[in-house]
Design a protein around this motif. Structure first.
Motif: not given
Length: 301
Positions: A18, A21-22, A25, A27, A30-31
């Motif tokens: 995850e 992916r963050s 992206a 983000d 979120r990271t």
């Protein structure tokens, strides 16, 4: 215990995926949250593995080695080498030389099998990681990869990093060896301050860091008298001096790497640049600093 650890390992693998992916992206919020959750999960795993090692040491089978030897052998043989390296690097949070990786793992997680974390073994391991990534990118939750020199974006000699780290952390600029040394000192001292006293290997590791940081040692200057809190304060005080300049170098080099390198070279370095840079022009900022700085990680480790 086994079921609990298996669940933790699945959770850790899922969190790393995850995070990747963050990061892709971009983000940031979120990271940051996922990384905090990952640190908590890894801490729980470390506590569980320590309990398991202690249980193995307390109840040796017939004809087994004495408890101290059995406990250490259990801790060293429970995990593959790449996971042992990953645990040590995660604790340090910066690129590190194989000797320091081995000593950190031995101090906090138990000694590995003799020679398992030697420099030559880790070089072969990193090559295997590169082949795996080239064949199936991001198939694994993480890869053991290279730190990159800021000048040539080439593999930094003798340093191992983790693929899930931001590129800025994996780039090594002129001030990075010292900044990373101080960061590693803080991380080791912070963790040492949370474990019971009486581990001479850990005490000596903290002392080695403290010996190269002004104001980190007391008058006695012995491993058994080093205060982790004092080491943290002294390291942070010096790190602040270099942090902004180092961050600027790393950010600029990371942006250049994203523009110029493909996915494989962003993780493992551009060896063609190394060859080109060595023709009539030995790198003064990459190799020289890493090998010549008397306070770099390899001296302390």
């Amino acid at each position: 215990m086994a079921e609990s650890m298996e669940a933790l390992e699945r959770r850790i693998d899922a969190l790393r995926a995850e995070i990747r992916r963050s990061v892709v992206a971009r983000d940031t919020a979120r990271t940051r949250g996922l990384r905090a959750e990952l640190r908590t999960a890894e801490q729980e795993w470390e506590e569980a593995i320590t309990d398991l090692a202690e249980e193995a040491g307390d109840a040796p089978s017939a004809g087994a080695a004495p408890p101290a030897t059995a406990g250490r052998s259990s801790a060293g043989s429970l995990l593959p080498v790449r996971e042992q390296v990953h645990h040590a690097l995660t604790l340090l949070s910066v690129p590190a030389a194989p000797k320091l990786v081995a000593e950190v793992h031995a101090a906090f997680f138990g000694a590995a099998a003799a020679g398992a974390l030697a420099a030559g073994k880790l070089t072969h391991l990193r090559r295997d990681e590169k082949r795996s990534f080239s064949t199936a990118p991001y198939a694994r939750p993480y890869y053991l990869c290279a730190a990159l020199t800021a000048e040539h974006l080439a593999p930094a000699r003798g340093l191992v990093a983790v693929s899930t780290w931001p590129l800025e952390r994996r780039v090594v600029g002129p001030l990075s060896p010292r900044v990373d040394f101080l960061t590693a000192a803080v991380r080791v001292a912070e963790r040492a301050n949370t474990v019971p006293a009486g581990n001479p290997m850990l005490a000596r590791l903290v002392w080695r860091f403290a010996s190269n940081i002004p104001g980190a040692l007391d008058i006695a200057g012995r491993p058994d008298t080093v205060d982790p809190v004092t080491v943290i304060r002294a390291a942070e005080a010096e790190r602040v001096v270099h942090a902004d300049a180092d961050r600027a170098h790393r950010t600029a080099a990371a942006e250049r790497a994203r523009r110029q390198l493909d996915q494989v070279d962003q993780l493992f370095g551009n060896t063609l640049r190394t060859l080109a840079g060595n023709v009539g022009n030995v790198s003064r900022r990459g190799g020289a600093v890493l090998r010549g700085n008397p306070t770099a990680q390899e001296k302390t480790a």
